[in-house]
Each structure stands twice: as C-alpha cells, then as structure tokens.
Design an enzyme around this catalytic site. Sequence first.
Site, PDB file in Angstrom:
ATOM      1  N   TYR A 104       0.605  -1.113  -0.187  1.00 20.58           N
ATOM      2  CA  TYR A 104      -0.129  -0.181  -0.050  1.00 20.58           C
ATOM      3  C   TYR A 104       0.999   1.380  -0.670  1.00 20.58           C
ATOM      4  O   TYR A 104       1.991   1.216  -0.469  1.00 20.58           O
ATOM      5  CB  TYR A 104      -1.042  -0.400   1.526  1.00 20.58           C
ATOM      6  CG  TYR A 104      -1.990   1.352   1.328  1.00 20.58           C
ATOM      7  CD1 TYR A 104      -3.052   1.456   0.610  1.00 20.58           C
ATOM      8  CD2 TYR A 104      -1.902   1.636   3.082  1.00 20.58           C
ATOM      9  CE1 TYR A 104      -3.705   2.213   0.681  1.00 20.58           C
ATOM     10  CE2 TYR A 104      -3.019   2.230   3.125  1.00 20.58           C
ATOM     11  CZ  TYR A 104      -3.932   2.886   2.236  1.00 20.58           C
ATOM     12  OH  TYR A 104      -5.059   3.972   2.040  1.00 20.58           O
ATOM     13  N   ARG A 157      -6.077  10.388 -10.609  1.00 16.36           N
ATOM     14  CA  ARG A 157      -5.304  11.490  -9.202  1.00 16.36           C
ATOM     15  C   ARG A 157      -4.595  10.518  -8.436  1.00 16.36           C
ATOM     16  O   ARG A 157      -5.694  10.264  -7.419  1.00 16.36           O
ATOM     17  CB  ARG A 157      -6.127  12.909  -9.036  1.00 16.36           C
ATOM     18  CG  ARG A 157      -5.813  13.584  -8.212  1.00 16.36           C
ATOM     19  CD  ARG A 157      -5.616  13.513  -6.277  1.00 16.36           C
ATOM     20  NE  ARG A 157      -5.559  12.461  -6.000  1.00 16.36           N
ATOM     21  CZ  ARG A 157      -5.742  11.439  -5.113  1.00 16.36           C
ATOM     22  NH1 ARG A 157      -6.586  12.378  -3.956  1.00 16.36           N
ATOM     23  NH2 ARG A 157      -5.105  10.548  -3.919  1.00 16.36           N
ATOM     24  N   LYS A 175      -5.983  -1.098  -1.425  1.00 17.35           N
ATOM     25  CA  LYS A 175      -6.741  -0.582  -0.752  1.00 17.35           C
ATOM     26  C   LYS A 175      -8.041  -1.668  -0.232  1.00 17.35           C
ATOM     27  O   LYS A 175      -8.153  -1.469   0.568  1.00 17.35           O
ATOM     28  CB  LYS A 175      -8.323   0.506  -1.529  1.00 17.35           C
ATOM     29  CG  LYS A 175      -6.895   1.387  -1.456  1.00 17.35           C
ATOM     30  CD  LYS A 175      -7.414   2.405  -0.306  1.00 17.35           C
ATOM     31  CE  LYS A 175      -6.704   3.522  -0.856  1.00 17.35           C
ATOM     32  NZ  LYS A 175      -6.386   4.458   0.299  1.00 17.35           N
ATOM     33  N   GLU A 246     -12.387   6.178  -5.511  1.00 11.18           N
ATOM     34  CA  GLU A 246     -10.982   6.071  -4.900  1.00 11.18           C
ATOM     35  C   GLU A 246     -10.291   6.866  -6.015  1.00 11.18           C
ATOM     36  O   GLU A 246     -10.204   6.815  -7.061  1.00 11.18           O
ATOM     37  CB  GLU A 246     -10.388   5.283  -4.756  1.00 11.18           C
ATOM     38  CG  GLU A 246      -9.145   4.977  -4.413  1.00 11.18           C
ATOM     39  CD  GLU A 246      -9.156   5.622  -2.738  1.00 11.18           C
ATOM     40  OE1 GLU A 246      -9.971   4.826  -1.971  1.00 11.18           O
ATOM     41  OE2 GLU A 246      -8.645   6.034  -2.021  1.00 11.18           O
ATOM     42  N   ASP A 247      -9.262   8.348  -5.904  1.00 12.09           N
ATOM     43  CA  ASP A 247      -8.059   9.075  -6.697  1.00 12.09           C
ATOM     44  C   ASP A 247      -8.476   9.747  -7.448  1.00 12.09           C
ATOM     45  O   ASP A 247      -7.944   9.366  -8.859  1.00 12.09           O
ATOM     46  CB  ASP A 247      -7.188   7.969  -7.018  1.00 12.09           C
ATOM     47  CG  ASP A 247      -6.047   7.899  -5.593  1.00 12.09           C
ATOM     48  OD1 ASP A 247      -6.775   8.490  -4.858  1.00 12.09           O
ATOM     49  OD2 ASP A 247      -4.964   7.784  -5.538  1.00 12.09           O
ATOM     50  N   ASP A 269     -13.307   7.366  -1.094  1.00 11.99           N
ATOM     51  CA  ASP A 269     -12.335   7.702  -0.500  1.00 11.99           C
ATOM     52  C   ASP A 269     -11.050   8.900  -0.019  1.00 11.99           C
ATOM     53  O   ASP A 269     -11.498   9.395   1.787  1.00 11.99           O
ATOM     54  CB  ASP A 269     -11.156   6.342  -0.259  1.00 11.99           C
ATOM     55  CG  ASP A 269     -10.576   5.984   1.252  1.00 11.99           C
ATOM     56  OD1 ASP A 269     -11.128   6.152   2.424  1.00 11.99           O
ATOM     57  OD2 ASP A 269      -9.516   5.700   0.399  1.00 11.99           O
ATOM     58  N   ASP A 270     -11.328   9.743  -1.177  1.00 14.87           N
ATOM     59  CA  ASP A 270     -10.157  10.539  -0.188  1.00 14.87           C
ATOM     60  C   ASP A 270     -10.627  12.046   0.138  1.00 14.87           C
ATOM     61  O   ASP A 270     -10.558  12.936   1.315  1.00 14.87           O
ATOM     62  CB  ASP A 270      -9.472  11.104  -1.582  1.00 14.87           C
ATOM     63  CG  ASP A 270      -9.229   9.827  -2.099  1.00 14.87           C
ATOM     64  OD1 ASP A 270      -8.192   9.605  -1.703  1.00 14.87           O
ATOM     65  OD2 ASP A 270      -9.248   9.659  -3.274  1.00 14.87           O
ATOM     66  N   ASN A 413       0.657  11.680  -0.011  1.00 14.38           N
ATOM     67  CA  ASN A 413       1.332  10.730  -0.316  1.00 14.38           C
ATOM     68  C   ASN A 413       2.369  10.651  -1.739  1.00 14.38           C
ATOM     69  O   ASN A 413       1.412  11.405  -3.499  1.00 14.38           O
ATOM     70  CB  ASN A 413       0.516   9.919  -0.336  1.00 14.38           C
ATOM     71  CG  ASN A 413      -0.132   9.278   1.059  1.00 14.38           C
ATOM     72  OD1 ASN A 413       0.393   9.133   2.020  1.00 14.38           O
ATOM     73  ND2 ASN A 413      -1.475   9.572   1.234  1.00 14.38           N
ATOM     74  N   ASN A 458      -4.187   7.518   7.941  1.00 12.96           N
ATOM     75  CA  ASN A 458      -4.051   7.122   6.956  1.00 12.96           C
ATOM     76  C   ASN A 458      -5.641   6.851   6.388  1.00 12.96           C
ATOM     77  O   ASN A 458      -5.775   6.088   7.436  1.00 12.96           O
ATOM     78  CB  ASN A 458      -2.930   6.470   6.085  1.00 12.96           C
ATOM     79  CG  ASN A 458      -3.086   6.186   4.941  1.00 12.96           C
ATOM     80  OD1 ASN A 458      -4.289   4.892   4.617  1.00 12.96           O
ATOM     81  ND2 ASN A 458      -2.351   6.469   3.813  1.00 12.96           N
TER      82      ASN A 458
HETATM   83  O1  LIG Z   1      -3.562   5.826  -0.440  1.00  8.38           O
HETATM   84  C1  LIG Z   1      -3.218   6.345   0.746  1.00  8.38           C
HETATM   85  O2  LIG Z   1      -3.183   6.229   1.144  1.00  8.38           O
HETATM   86  C2  LIG Z   1      -4.465   7.359   0.766  1.00  8.38           C
HETATM   87  C3  LIG Z   1      -5.320   8.064  -0.160  1.00  8.38           C
HETATM   88  O3  LIG Z   1      -6.130   7.728  -0.207  1.00  8.38           O
HETATM   89  C4  LIG Z   1      -4.181   8.493  -1.106  1.00  8.38           C
HETATM   90  O4  LIG Z   1      -3.957   9.352  -0.706  1.00  8.38           O
HETATM   91  O5  LIG Z   1      -5.330   9.306  -2.431  1.00  8.38           O
HETATM   92 MG   LIG Z   2      -6.866   7.893  -2.253  1.00 10.23          MG
END
Ligand SMILES: O=C([O-])CC(=O)C(=O)O
Ligand SMILES: [Mg+2]
Length: 567
Positions: A104, A157, A175, A246-247, A269-270, A413, A458
């Site tokens: 991760y 992203r 994840k 996510e992202d 999640d973000d 990150n 996190n």
């Molecule tokens: O993935 C991770 O460590 C935390 C997160 O969701 C990100 O930075 O987009």
């Molecule tokens: Mg993320």
Amino acid sequence: MGCTRKFLAPISVNSRGSEILNNPLFNKSTAFKGGERDRLRFRGLLPPRRLNMKVQKQRILEEIRAEDSMIRKNMILEEVHDRNETLYHRILVDHIEEMAPIIYTPTVGQACKEFGMRFRRPRGMYFCEEDRGHMAAMVYNWPQKDVHVIVVTDGSRILGLGDLGANGMGIPIGKLSLYCAAGGIAPHRVMPVVLDVGTNNEELIKDPFYLGMQRPRLQGTKYYHLVDEFIQAVRHRWPNVLIQFEDFSSDKAQKLLNKYRDEILCFNDDIQGTGATTLAGVLGGLRAKGEQPTSLGEQRILIAGAGSAGIGVAQVLMQAMMEHGRTEEEAKKCFYIADEKGLLGTDRIHELSPEQAMFARDEDGGLSLNEIVNKYKPTMILGMTAVGGLFTEQLIRNMAKHCERPIIFPLSNPTTKAECSAEQAFEWTDGKCIFASGSPFEPVEMNDGRKFYPTQCNNMFVFPGIGLGVTLCGARTVSDRMLYVAAEALANYVTEDELAEGKVFPSINTIRDVSKKVAIAVIEEAISTGQASKLTEKDISDLDDFVSRKMYDPIYVPLIEKRTIEI
Ligand SMILES: O=C([O-])CC(=O)C(=O)O
Ligand SMILES: [Mg+2]
C-alpha cells in the site's frame, strides 16, 4: 494472532486437479494434505513433503526480508497474492505494520507508475469507451457471484502522482487487500475496477508498454454516462454492493459523490475517508494537548490544498464542530484554506467550486501560507497539496512561534510528496508539535535524546471498517453521521499512554480491532437511524460478537469436490 485451531467445515469446490492448484482462492500449494491430494485428484502434482502454513509464511517472510528494494518486496508479495490468497492475507494480517507500506502507501505509488512494465497476471476489471453498451453483460464475466465491495478509480489523480491512467489499477488492488486483511472482508467478495477513460499523461500515451487506452481523457457528458453505465451494471448484478470511489481528480470526485451519495451505497475515500481519519487525528491532537473535543470549534485551521482531500477534511471537521454546538457560520470561520494562488477568498468566487466557495473568506484572499500564519496564528496546519517539501523551515518555525503545540499533519502521499518529514517537523518545533503524516515515517530521535513516534494519518484506519459495517448491516447509503462515528471510534481507540508518546493514531498492528470498532459504530448508527436493512435494535447488544464472527480470517479450510448427481 497466529493460526488458531478450530473445527472447519469443508468447502465444496467445483473444480479439481490442477485447476485447484491454479486458483489462488483455493490453492494451498505444499500445504495440501494427503487425503485432499487424493480426493481432489492431484496426487503427484506437488512435491511430496507437506509444509504447514506457518512454515510457508516463514519462507516468504525470509524472502521479503532478504530484499532491500521496496518494489521487489512488493513483487514477491503480489506473486503470493496471485498464487495463494489465503497465505497472502495471513502474512498481511500477522505482519500488517511491516507489510502495509509494501503493498500500500507508499510503495503502491511506484507499483502504479511501473504497472505496464511489471504486468504479470490480470486482477480486477477494466471498463472503457469501447465497452459502452456491453457493461451489463460484462459484469457477468467476473467469476465471483457475491461481490460486497468495489473500489473504483479512473486513474486521474493517483495519490499525489497525478494522472496515471489505467496504471492506477494498483490502487484499488492495494485498498482491497486492506479491506480483506484489515477489514475482514473475504477476498472473493471484493472487486478492483479501473474506468479507463483515457489519459492526459503524454508519457503514457507514448509508452509502448502502457496497457490502457492511448488517447485523451473523455470529458463532459460522455464521461459521466460511462461512469453511470458502470454503476448501473454492477448494481444490477450486485444490488447491495458498496462502491468506494478512489483517486478521482477533484473536479470529478465531488460531482460524482454529490450525484450518487443519496442514491446508492457509496463513498469517496479521498474526500470522506480522509476527512474522517483526519478528524480522528485532530481530536487525538487536542486530547494530547489536554483540550476537550468541544475546543475543536475554537481552533484556527490552516489547510494547504483545496482539492477533494482538503475540502473533504474541512467539511468533516466543520460537521464535527456543529455536532459540538457551533453554528455553520461560526464553524466556517475556523478555516483558512489555501491553494496555489493563496488563501481562498470571495474575490475568486467565480472560479471556485460550490464546496470551495463555502470556505472562501471575505478578507485577505491570496495571502501566502507564511502570511496566513503570521496574521491569523493557526493552531494547526494540514497539508493536502501533493507538493513535497511545501512546509518550509520558516513556515513551521512560525507556526511554533504563535502556538505552543501546533498540530502539523503533512498528509500528501507517497512519501516524496509529503509537505515535510517527521524529523523536520519535530526539529523545527523543538519537539513541541503534534505530528501525523499520510505516509509512514520512522521514529525521530532528537539531539537531546528525546524520541518521538510519528503515527500515520491514513484512511486505511477507517475505510475497511466503514465497508465492513455498511455491508454487514445492509445500509442503503453511507451517511455523514456514519463517517463522524467512525472518526470518533478511531479517536477513542488511542490510549493516554500513546498520546504521551506523541502518537495520535493507534499502532497499525491493532488495525483489525480498530476496523471492528469502526464497523460496530457504523452499524449502531445505521440501526438507530433505521438505515440497517439486515439488522434491528435487538441485534445491538451483541454486535461485538457478531462482527468478530463475520470477519474473514485467512486459514486453510478443507476442500472437497462438489459432486454432480447424474440421473
Ligand atoms: O492511498 C492512501 O494512502 C491514501 C489516499 O487515499 C490517497 O493518498 O489518495
Ligand atoms: Mg486515495
């Protein structure tokens, strides 16, 4: 934890012989017992000596520990993932602190960048423009019948690394490994997804080994229609599935969340996961300073970064202030949010999203971070910019000048994108700051011998538990209150002793228990507000036991061949 002995009911499987050895969900490799080798008809296809799981695990650990490179460690583990999921998750569960940075954040960032080069076996599903009109049928290509959790990205992203297109698949995979190991969701119930809508990353478009669509990203209605077809398709096959966004780049992330949050079981999640986790860290930080949670509404909070994470954190913190009796107007005044053009001000209102505009200040639009610190003397600074090193020595020293114990959270990150390191934050504040970071940092020893133990802020501390909770109770949506109670459960998990050592999050080794507590809090909230379709008030009394029993524990289960009766 270890491999506890219990009576295990056998699972009947539809395949036999080498098919089983090649199926990572069933394969136990050298751990298959003689009887099973006979029953399932692969006697002779394995070396004769039987090893147990403990020995198998030891061998993999030795292999990983002999390797210095994090990406190679990642490859060793992912190869186990492809061969034997039970062993993979056992290793994660028993050694989560050591393994999380490998599978991760931060190593997953490099794994994504090199995804095309390192590709071995497919994992997860891809949907692209060519699949329009076919998605409802395509979802039946997925071999598992009962998917509970999907993590989906469009790769726009990836962490702080930007647009990585279809290479972003590493993120849903990572994840979901945590969903299984830390959240106790069984591996056959998760599905990683990339919506490959193209990429605007020129390097990828030119890369001969890139595996996604080599064309610019879809925009506008075409983009939203593609996402919608995907959502309808997966919900048609699995009506109760949780979809974790996510992202996604900030513009899309907030719009998609607004569109779907009240309609289906989903969360971003973000925005929301990071928001809830950061709230827990901030509450921990206040406790470490000897303050009450109610003092949250008296803080001056500087947020560097006005993307989905920055705004998401502000929204969740604001909600928490309102829980503690502040009005919305009062709460909003606590925030100073800056992007690359400086403090968000109403002078720029026309170019801000509605969510950003809400936090725009009437005065001082455009002030730099240093100017904001000098003028408004924030009590905390949260970094969500993906600009490594943005928190300079001068900025952090100024924070410490105006505030006895500033809260300093560089949350971007992977590690190279962190706004400052743990060592810098402790050194520049003479050990006075309260620190947590998005990626992990080693303990810091000061010249005078004092030692600090930075903890990780996190979202891995909340998303697995939220997913476990909502899927177990049959929630129809993920509400703001569920996120709030998740944050509270996480914050309450940190002990006084840990706070005294500078830790505002629990040790990652406790993550399964943290996820359980988060899940229980979410389920209680769902039941008490009538949102739990599978549980009722009377289930509340033994939720601890219920959730524990439902959590996946990676152990080898006896396999028997499913018999078809011919008539
Ligand atoms: O993935 C991770 O460590 C935390 C997160 O969701 C990100 O930075 O987009
Ligand atoms: Mg993320």
